[in-house]
Design a protein around this motif. Structure first.
Motif, PDB file in Angstrom:
ATOM      1  N   GLY A 155       9.542  76.425  79.535  1.00 51.96           N
ATOM      2  CA  GLY A 155       8.411  76.118  78.794  1.00 51.96           C
ATOM      3  C   GLY A 155       7.247  76.880  79.717  1.00 51.96           C
ATOM      4  O   GLY A 155       6.154  76.961  78.703  1.00 51.96           O
ATOM      5  N   PHE A 171      18.697  85.038  81.727  1.00 48.79           N
ATOM      6  CA  PHE A 171      19.849  84.608  81.009  1.00 48.79           C
ATOM      7  C   PHE A 171      20.008  85.021  79.707  1.00 48.79           C
ATOM      8  O   PHE A 171      18.896  85.897  79.202  1.00 48.79           O
ATOM      9  N   ALA A 176      15.877  69.361  78.647  1.00 48.05           N
ATOM     10  CA  ALA A 176      15.131  67.977  79.147  1.00 48.05           C
ATOM     11  C   ALA A 176      14.867  66.927  77.995  1.00 48.05           C
ATOM     12  O   ALA A 176      15.157  67.079  76.863  1.00 48.05           O
ATOM     13  N   GLU A 193      14.471  82.499  93.028  1.00 47.49           N
ATOM     14  CA  GLU A 193      14.064  83.812  93.514  1.00 47.49           C
ATOM     15  C   GLU A 193      12.556  83.890  93.128  1.00 47.49           C
ATOM     16  O   GLU A 193      12.008  84.723  94.147  1.00 47.49           O
ATOM     17  N   TYR A 202      17.095  66.618  89.319  1.00 45.22           N
ATOM     18  CA  TYR A 202      16.842  66.969  88.135  1.00 45.22           C
ATOM     19  C   TYR A 202      15.881  68.296  88.037  1.00 45.22           C
ATOM     20  O   TYR A 202      16.223  69.371  87.750  1.00 45.22           O
TER      21      TYR A 202
HETATM   22  C1  LIG Z   1      17.936  66.509  82.504  1.00 48.44           C
HETATM   23  C2  LIG Z   1      16.471  66.835  82.605  1.00 48.44           C
HETATM   24  C3  LIG Z   1      15.735  65.956  81.929  1.00 48.44           C
HETATM   25  C4  LIG Z   1      14.322  66.010  82.180  1.00 48.44           C
HETATM   26  N1  LIG Z   1      13.526  65.357  81.510  1.00 48.44           N
HETATM   27  C5  LIG Z   1      12.234  65.547  81.864  1.00 48.44           C
HETATM   28  C6  LIG Z   1      11.126  64.548  80.820  1.00 48.44           C
HETATM   29  O1  LIG Z   1      11.583  64.068  80.130  1.00 48.44           O
HETATM   30  N2  LIG Z   1       9.827  64.809  81.485  1.00 48.44           N
HETATM   31  C7  LIG Z   1       9.250  65.447  82.353  1.00 48.44           C
HETATM   32  O2  LIG Z   1       8.128  65.836  82.499  1.00 48.44           O
HETATM   33  N3  LIG Z   1      10.251  66.348  83.037  1.00 48.44           N
HETATM   34  C8  LIG Z   1      11.597  66.407  82.615  1.00 48.44           C
HETATM   35  N4  LIG Z   1      12.426  67.188  83.371  1.00 48.44           N
HETATM   36  C9  LIG Z   1      11.829  68.157  84.112  1.00 48.44           C
HETATM   37  C10 LIG Z   1      11.221  69.322  83.129  1.00 48.44           C
HETATM   38  O3  LIG Z   1      12.012  69.442  82.212  1.00 48.44           O
HETATM   39  C11 LIG Z   1      11.116  70.795  84.216  1.00 48.44           C
HETATM   40  O4  LIG Z   1      10.647  70.771  85.453  1.00 48.44           O
HETATM   41  C12 LIG Z   1      10.238  71.712  83.013  1.00 48.44           C
HETATM   42  O5  LIG Z   1      10.926  71.865  81.737  1.00 48.44           O
HETATM   43  C13 LIG Z   1      10.231  73.129  84.085  1.00 48.44           C
HETATM   44  O6  LIG Z   1       9.830  74.062  83.065  1.00 48.44           O
HETATM   45  P1  LIG Z   1       9.680  75.685  83.777  1.00 48.44           P
HETATM   46  O7  LIG Z   1       9.058  76.546  82.629  1.00 48.44           O
HETATM   47  O8  LIG Z   1       8.890  75.564  84.947  1.00 48.44           O
HETATM   48  O9  LIG Z   1      11.144  76.024  83.987  1.00 48.44           O
HETATM   49  P2  LIG Z   1      12.300  76.280  83.199  1.00 48.44           P
HETATM   50  O10 LIG Z   1      12.299  75.661  81.727  1.00 48.44           O
HETATM   51  O11 LIG Z   1      13.592  75.480  84.105  1.00 48.44           O
HETATM   52  O12 LIG Z   1      12.262  77.756  82.989  1.00 48.44           O
HETATM   53  C14 LIG Z   1      12.546  78.653  84.143  1.00 48.44           C
HETATM   54  C15 LIG Z   1      13.431  79.890  83.571  1.00 48.44           C
HETATM   55  O13 LIG Z   1      13.227  81.176  84.489  1.00 48.44           O
HETATM   56  C16 LIG Z   1      14.500  81.734  84.410  1.00 48.44           C
HETATM   57  N5  LIG Z   1      14.644  82.565  85.741  1.00 48.44           N
HETATM   58  C17 LIG Z   1      14.861  81.927  86.941  1.00 48.44           C
HETATM   59  N6  LIG Z   1      14.850  83.023  87.923  1.00 48.44           N
HETATM   60  C18 LIG Z   1      14.660  84.230  87.369  1.00 48.44           C
HETATM   61  C19 LIG Z   1      14.636  85.337  87.675  1.00 48.44           C
HETATM   62  N7  LIG Z   1      14.733  85.809  88.696  1.00 48.44           N
HETATM   63  N8  LIG Z   1      14.434  86.304  86.768  1.00 48.44           N
HETATM   64  C20 LIG Z   1      14.285  86.011  85.209  1.00 48.44           C
HETATM   65  N9  LIG Z   1      14.263  84.724  84.833  1.00 48.44           N
HETATM   66  C21 LIG Z   1      14.444  83.719  85.904  1.00 48.44           C
HETATM   67  C22 LIG Z   1      15.585  80.732  84.169  1.00 48.44           C
HETATM   68  O14 LIG Z   1      16.639  80.997  83.661  1.00 48.44           O
HETATM   69  C23 LIG Z   1      14.810  79.615  83.232  1.00 48.44           C
HETATM   70  O15 LIG Z   1      15.056  80.185  81.763  1.00 48.44           O
HETATM   71  C24 LIG Z   1      13.749  67.123  83.219  1.00 48.44           C
HETATM   72  C25 LIG Z   1      14.769  68.002  83.835  1.00 48.44           C
HETATM   73  C26 LIG Z   1      16.147  67.625  83.596  1.00 48.44           C
HETATM   74  C27 LIG Z   1      17.061  68.507  84.416  1.00 48.44           C
END
Ligand SMILES: Cc1cc2nc3c(=O)[nH]c(=O)nc-3n(C[C@H](O)[C@H](O)[C@H](O)COP(=O)(O)OP(=O)(O)OC[C@H]3O[C@@H](n4cnc5c(N)ncnc54)[C@H](O)[C@@H]3O)c2cc1C
Length: 496
Positions: free
Chosen positions: A20, A42, A52, A246, A431
């Motif tokens: 996201g 991935f 989520a 990482e 989570y």
């Molecule tokens: C079951 C569940 C339900 C949830 N429900 C809610 C909710 O209802 N409301 C809320 O506020 N929060 C919720 N959360 C938390 C929230 O969804 C996450 O904190 C948020 O979506 C994180 O977004 P992000 O983009 O930071 O990370 P992510 O969406 O996890 O994206 C990170 C991406 O980076 C990639 N990546 C990692 N390392 C590397 C690398 N070295 N090189 C290249 N790519 C890499 C990963 O593969 C991944 O695709 C929930 C979490 C879980 C597990």
């Protein structure tokens, strides 16, 4: 992209991680006219975001909400970052509509009303997880993604479809199956100039003219980091092996300061053979209890909290260092088995596992143990039979006389009398984590003296503004808001 640094590998902004936060950063940077590369380890994007719940807390009263988040972060997050987050949340529904998605507040939520007795356990918590902390009434209703207005999808899938459609429409280059392992840094100026990644066993480099945005999530799937920062290598309900920290190491290597490393969203979940991620616990009838490894109850189970319930399990004996409640066990009766799946059905990695509504599939698979007697169940779970029988006798008597040892109300409890009986181990479940590189209100990653590292930005749960007290429903909004801010700041502009 080529495997050697030539002209085709030069972009204005490079984004590490296609979840996201990464998608929001890319949309913002692309709309400001930048050439953007997203690198994802991935085979497809989505990260935790796609799996989520997608719940986003709205702003009820901005000043009160700021005061609330300020109190919860206890001075570890600067006021400017909290204000920027709340401002971003106010603008978020409009931005989402511009992107073709729709979020609407949930009218069934009764903020400020006393909790209604009855299942499920844990239930949805109206407002913040910390209603007793100043400014709690500034937290608004929960936004949801209505299916009818989101291509028949809801929750994380609706959000992710909207984001990925926007990335495709803008023709942002996305490099999948590519693992970013290092940042390139000009050692004279300290400026971050690009990334070093691995794709199919080959090393590739890409240069970023304006900046690199780290949006690679936290460390829910890095056991060493969990041990180091959280104190135990606990399992996770998030997509396995994605968020392995990482981004944190890369930021550290170029001198970033870290914050909120002990912050974690900690629920309860079940681990079963063949599935790496946990199934989050949700019990849909009143005839159940939780017991520790000694078959003793330790709480009013009707008050389990979705985002912090796992904290209850963190009880370590101060002499022999044993975790007394890891695992714990949920024990339930036949009526509870029949009342619905004892796991969440709307979020988490294991949604397509086939766990049946009447729990018969996990019982037949041997994931849930069963016996016609409590003593028989105890022996299958490895618990002391007499202790479990006594615990359940005490519980039943307490319910009958409305004098439960932990204050559980009769409205929230049924006696556990009629077998067959069931039980399964329950683990604290991550989570997501909050820790990572400290960032400014504008998304700049900071060194230990608070000085921005030139060309390096952070977004999402990697270095979240939240600390150890998480109000719930905030990380999702944060991924969008901080992603937008980082994508714009990398180009020296404001989010559109
Ligand atoms: C079951 C569940 C339900 C949830 N429900 C809610 C909710 O209802 N409301 C809320 O506020 N929060 C919720 N959360 C938390 C929230 O969804 C996450 O904190 C948020 O979506 C994180 O977004 P992000 O983009 O930071 O990370 P992510 O969406 O996890 O994206 C990170 C991406 O980076 C990639 N990546 C990692 N390392 C590397 C690398 N070295 N090189 C290249 N790519 C890499 C990963 O593969 C991944 O695709 C929930 C979490 C879980 C597990």
């Amino acid at each position: 992209m080529t495997s050697h640094g030539d002209q085709t590998n030069i972009f204005d902004v490079i984004i590490v991680g296609y979840g996201g936060a990464g998608a929001a950063a890319a949309i913002e940077a692309s709309d400001a006219g930048a050439s953007v590369l997203i690198v994802e380890k991935f085979g497809e994007g989505g990260g935790t975001t796609k799996m989520a719940g997608g719940n986003i807390r709205s702003v009820g009263d901005a000043n009160k909400m700021i005061a609330h988040l300020d109190a919860l972060t206890d001075g570890t997050t600067d006021r400017g970052s909290i204000e920027a987050h709340v401002r971003g949340l106010v603008d978020l529904p409009i931005w989402i509509e511009r992107c073709g998605g729709v979020i609407r507040t949930d009218p069934s939520e009764m903020l400020g009303a006393p909790r209604q007795p009855g299942p499920p356990y844990p239930g949805a918590t109206p407002g913040t997880m910390f209603p007793g902390v100043v400014g709690a009434d500034g937290i608004g209703l929960r936004y949801r993604w209505p299916k009818a207005q989101n291509k028949g999808l809801s929750r994380g899938k609706a959000a992710w479809t909207m984001l990925s459609d926007n990335i495709e429409r803008r023709r942002v280059e996305v490099l999948t199956n590519t693992y970013v392992k290092r940042l390139m840094c000009d050692h004279l100026s300290g400026r971050i100039t690009g990334i070093v990644a691995e794709q199919g066993g080959k090393e590739i480099r890409a240069t970023a003219r304006q900046g690199v945005v780290l949006a690679s999530g936290g460390f829910a799937w890095n056991k060493d980091m969990l041990r180091e920062w959280i104190g135990a290598a606990i399992p996770s309900a998030a997509p396995p092996h994605r968020n392995t920290g990482e981004g944190i190491l890369m930021a550290q290597a170029v001198g970033a300061s870290l914050w909120h490393m002990n912050g974690i969203v900690l629920s309860m979940g079940m681990l079963v053979p063949g599935f790496d991620a946990t199934f989050a616990l949700k019990v849909r009838e009143r005839g159940f209890i939780l017991v520790d490894r000694g078959a003793q109850r330790f709480c009013d189970e009707s008050r389990l909290a979705g985002h912090s319930g796992g904290m209850l399990l963190e009880d370590r004996d101060h002499h022999d260092a044993i975790w007394r409640r890891i695992p714990s066990y949920v024990i339930f009766d036949e009526a509870t088995r029949l009342a619905g799946p004892i796991t969440t059905t709307d979020a988490g990695f294991n949604l397509d596992s086939g766990w049946s509504d009447d729990n018969s599939m996990p019982v037949e698979s041997g994931w849930i143990s069963t016996s016609s007697s409590l003593a028989g169940l105890a022996s299958k779970l490895g618990l002391d039979a007499q202790s479990l029988v006594t615990t359940i006798d005490d519980y039943n008597r307490g319910i009958e006389t409305d004098k439960d040892a932990f204050g559980r109300s009769r409205m929230d409890a049924n006696p556990i009398e009629n077998g067959p009986f069931y039980g399964i181990a329950v683990w604290p479940t991550v989570y997501n984590t909050q820790g990572g590189p400290r960032r400014s209100a504008k998304g700049e990653i900071l060194d230990p003296w608070g000085v921005p590292i030139p060309g390096l930005f952070g977004a999402g749960e990697l270095g979240s503004i939240f600390g150890s007290l998480y109000p719930g429903g905030m990380n999702y909004g944060e991924a969008f808001v901080s992603g937008r801010v980082a994508g714009a700041t990398a180009l020296g502009v404001e989010p559109k």
